[in-house]
Design a protein around this motif. Structure first.
Motif, PDB file in Angstrom:
ATOM      1  N   ILE A 285       0.876  -1.146  -0.058  1.00  0.00           N
ATOM      2  CA  ILE A 285       0.124   0.112   0.143  1.00  0.00           C
ATOM      3  C   ILE A 285       0.906   1.096   0.087  1.00  0.00           C
ATOM      4  O   ILE A 285       1.465   1.434   1.080  1.00  0.00           O
ATOM      5  N   PRO A 286       0.970   2.015  -1.154  1.00  0.00           N
ATOM      6  CA  PRO A 286       1.915   3.093  -1.141  1.00  0.00           C
ATOM      7  C   PRO A 286       1.501   4.221  -0.310  1.00  0.00           C
ATOM      8  O   PRO A 286      -0.022   4.307   0.008  1.00  0.00           O
ATOM      9  N   GLU A 287       2.242   4.965   0.404  1.00  0.00           N
ATOM     10  CA  GLU A 287       1.820   5.961   1.229  1.00  0.00           C
ATOM     11  C   GLU A 287       0.865   7.112   0.486  1.00  0.00           C
ATOM     12  O   GLU A 287      -0.247   7.593   1.239  1.00  0.00           O
ATOM     13  N   GLN A 288       1.054   7.282  -0.535  1.00  0.00           N
ATOM     14  CA  GLN A 288       0.227   8.190  -1.251  1.00  0.00           C
ATOM     15  C   GLN A 288      -1.088   7.900  -1.496  1.00  0.00           C
ATOM     16  O   GLN A 288      -2.133   8.805  -1.822  1.00  0.00           O
ATOM     17  N   ASN A 289      -1.547   6.470  -1.435  1.00  0.00           N
ATOM     18  CA  ASN A 289      -2.911   6.132  -1.543  1.00  0.00           C
ATOM     19  C   ASN A 289      -3.504   6.758  -0.490  1.00  0.00           C
ATOM     20  O   ASN A 289      -4.816   6.662  -0.494  1.00  0.00           O
ATOM     21  N   HIS A 290      -3.395   7.105   0.655  1.00  0.00           N
ATOM     22  CA  HIS A 290      -4.021   7.727   1.984  1.00  0.00           C
ATOM     23  C   HIS A 290      -4.188   8.908   1.626  1.00  0.00           C
ATOM     24  O   HIS A 290      -5.146   9.459   2.387  1.00  0.00           O
ATOM     25  N   LEU A 291      -3.803   9.652   0.584  1.00  0.00           N
ATOM     26  CA  LEU A 291      -4.291  11.201   0.420  1.00  0.00           C
ATOM     27  C   LEU A 291      -5.035  11.367  -0.780  1.00  0.00           C
ATOM     28  O   LEU A 291      -5.227  10.837  -1.866  1.00  0.00           O
ATOM     29  N   ASN A 292      -5.864  12.636  -0.472  1.00  0.00           N
ATOM     30  CA  ASN A 292      -6.763  12.811  -1.502  1.00  0.00           C
ATOM     31  C   ASN A 292      -6.022  13.944  -2.378  1.00  0.00           C
ATOM     32  O   ASN A 292      -4.896  14.325  -2.179  1.00  0.00           O
TER      33      ASN A 292
END
Length: 613
Positions: A285-292
């Motif tokens: 799960i890449p960190e960027q995928n937690h961001l809008n």
């Protein structure tokens, strides 16, 4: 006070976050907590992508689905799945006999509702699936794939819904897979459908990434939507979905009747999901995928694809930067290539006729854009690498494109002898279940309860063979070990492990590990010791991915000693869910196959040798 009900997108939460999904033991552990939350009338338990990845880490998806749907049925909660109409659960079109078996198997395994969608919104692909699903006893929910373009108007979508309702659809889904549907327009679409049939059930699905979806949920609810899809922490927002807490509170405040949330159970489910991430899923799960990210408004890429996109992008960027270092060029950062990719998607999308950016067409458009970016970064021409299944979309073999194809692509097709199609897409894919049944019997493999193993093999042949051989599990264990070692690197000077032992079917295999730019030593598990070492010119992998000699049972693989002609397909690189054909550039004789089918390869790796004629 009108009631609005909720669905938990447990399948899509994981697919939108990363590459893999929980094991069946983890699913069964979290199910009671989800049930005790008390707010869900529906759970998305399985479907496209979700079941296929079971095979990738060595688990049987049929067993998983049967066990996972059972506790929800016992609690009176409906289960639903996602299916891709002509493509069923995969990226490529399916024969008719496989599509019919698909719904019979899924109903027998415990799935109540199937959400049918076609990224082209072509009724010729959706309507047969409505009929097959209903014949199998499933609830047929037909989807309107939502996007934003000059072609995709409110009137377009209302008329499409009327077509599906007239064809027998039990329900309609507004599938706002990229979350770029504009709130007011979505409300008008909902109103138009309810005006045509006030009793039709409408379910709204959207992703949070671009930032529209909470406003869209409120608009469709006001217009008469019956079910809202939601996610839950720690997999809500970002490339995922609005959290159930926010949606429930918002609709309650707006005057709707909604079920209360058992917060103790919510926290238990949340904790269990985090444990799954800590176990192994979080490594994908890449960190960027937690961001809008409002940049997603422009390319309109779906949330369900962003999970795998960021993982794939990291691999492609690494490969591209190796080339740049070799050629004395400055390396690109992740942000730089992401902006280039988003810009190229926006450029490519109208050129290929405005297909809705949802599986598989989102992957096709994204892959085409990414290949264009990579090739142009290397000083080559745009459109210099187009996979055959992308051509199939452009040519109309997957269905009718909403808009016209750009003149330069039409000219390319003519130059390569490719023909545009207007016939029913199903006509290009003849029945082949009997072929797979014969292969299974020859291998001594069971067809499975309700023919579910036959279904799985015919649906995902390459992945199923890798699962049966144990190769899938070995590859996964090696990849996971490398990711864990990289993330948990010990202090400077500490000894890093060079090998791990993987146990498969009672037999132990030693797997070597490499770090950074190292190359792992060859092991007995992947050594091509029996492949003849020939003379001739090296055939290199044009991109990073997995090498396959064939992509389905209809093809005969090329073998050492075979004569090859210019243009012959030598094999495929499967990258980003697309099979990219490797073709011979000259006549000759195949003298060496340097890698196994299913092996991971990097760009410029030698995969074959051919002696010129």
């Amino acid at each position: 006070m009108r009631e609005v009900k909720f669905s938990l997108l447990f399948r899509d939460m994981w697919q939108s976050a990363g590459k893999y999904q929980p094991r069946v033991d983890q699913l069964l552990k979290v199910a009671p907590a989800i049930i005790r939350m008390g707010c869900f009338d529906r759970i998305e338990t399985n479907g496209g992508g979700f079941e296929q990845v079971n095979l990738l880490f060595g688990e049987n998806p049929n067993t998983s689905v049967r066990q996972w749907t059972k506790p929800f049925h016992e609690a009176g909660i409906q289960t639903h799945m996602l299916d891709r109409a002509l493509n069923a659960l995969r990226m490529s079109p399916c024969p008719q006999d496989l599509r019919k078996l698909f719904y019979k198997v899924k109903k027998a395994q415990g799935t109540d509702i199937t959400r049918i969608f076609c990224g082209l919104n072509d009724p010729r692909n959706v309507i047969p699936s409505i009929q097959y699903a209903k014949a199998a006893g499933m609830i047929a929910q037909a989807s309107l794939c939502i996007t934003h373009s000059p072609i995709h108007t409110v009137e377009y979508y209302v008329n499409l819904a009327k077509t599906f309702i007239d064809a027998g659809a039990d329900e309609i889904c507004l599938k706002d897979m990229a979350g770029i549907g504009r709130p007011v327009s979505l409300g008008k679409i909902t109103e138009g459908i309810k005006a045509y049939n006030k009793d039709i059930i409408i379910q709204y699905h959207s992703h949070a990434g671009p930032g529209f979806n909470v406003a869209s949920i409120l608009e469709v609810a006001k217009a008469g939507c019956d079910y809202i899809d939601t996610g839950m922490s720690p997999l809500s927002w970002g490339t995922g979905h609005a959290d159930i807490i926010t949606v429930q509170e918002m609709l309650k405040d707006a005057g709707f009747k909604v079920k209360e949330i058992n917060m103790e159970a919510y926290m238990e489910a949340r904790t269990l999901i985090q444990e799954m991430c800590d176990d192994f899923l979080g490594y994908y799960i890449p960190e960027q995928n937690h961001l809008n990210n409002s940049l997603l408004v422009k390319p309109g890429l779906p949330g369900g694809m962003m999970g795998s996109l960021m993982t794939d992008l990291a691999d492609n960027l690494k490969s591209l930067n190796k080339w740049k270092v070799k050629n004395n060029q400055p390396e690109l950062t992740t942000d730089q290539i992401l902006v280039k990719l988003f810009d190229e998607v926006a450029y490519v999308w109208p050129k290929v006729g405005y297909p809705c950016l949802v599986t598989p067409f989102s992957q096709y458009v994204k892959n085409l854009a990414l290949m264009n970016v990579i090739q142009m970064e290397k000083g080559k021409e745009r459109w210099s690498m187009i996979a055959d299944n992308i051509w199939d979309m452009i040519l109309g073999k997957s269905g009718q494109l909403p808009g016209p194809v750009a003149p330069e692509l039409i000219e390319m097709a003519k130059a390569e002898g490719r023909e545009f199609e207007t016939s029913d897409p199903q006509s290009h894919y003849p029945d082949n279940l009997e072929d797979y049944k014969a292969k299974m019997l020859a291998n001594g493999w069971e067809l499975g309860e309700d023919n579910e193993e036959l279904f799985e093999y015919a649906m995902h042949p390459s992945q199923y063979e890798a699962y049966k051989s144990g190769k899938a599990k070995a590859d996964f264990e090696q990849d996971l070990a490398e990711r864990k070692a990289k993330k948990n690197t010990p202090a400077a000077g500490a000894e890093l492990p060079k090998t791990i032992t993987v146990s498969l079917n009672g037999q132990n295999y030693q797997v070597n590990i490499a770090y950074g730019n190292e190359v792992p030593e060859t092991t007995s598990a992947n050594n091509i010791s029996n492949a003849p070492k020939g003379e001739g010119e090296e055939i290199q992998a044009p991109l990073e991915g997995k090498f396959y000699r064939v992509k389905d049972s209809q093809e005969q693989p090329k073998n050492v000693g075979d004569a090859v002609k210019t243009g012959d397909v030598l094999g495929y690189i499967e990258a980003m869910k697309t099979y990219n054909a490797i073709r011979a550039d000259f006549d000759g004789v195949l003298t060496e196959i340097s890698v196994n089918s299913g092996d991971a390869v990097e760009e410029d790796d030698v995969i074959m040798k051919i002696a010129r004629a």
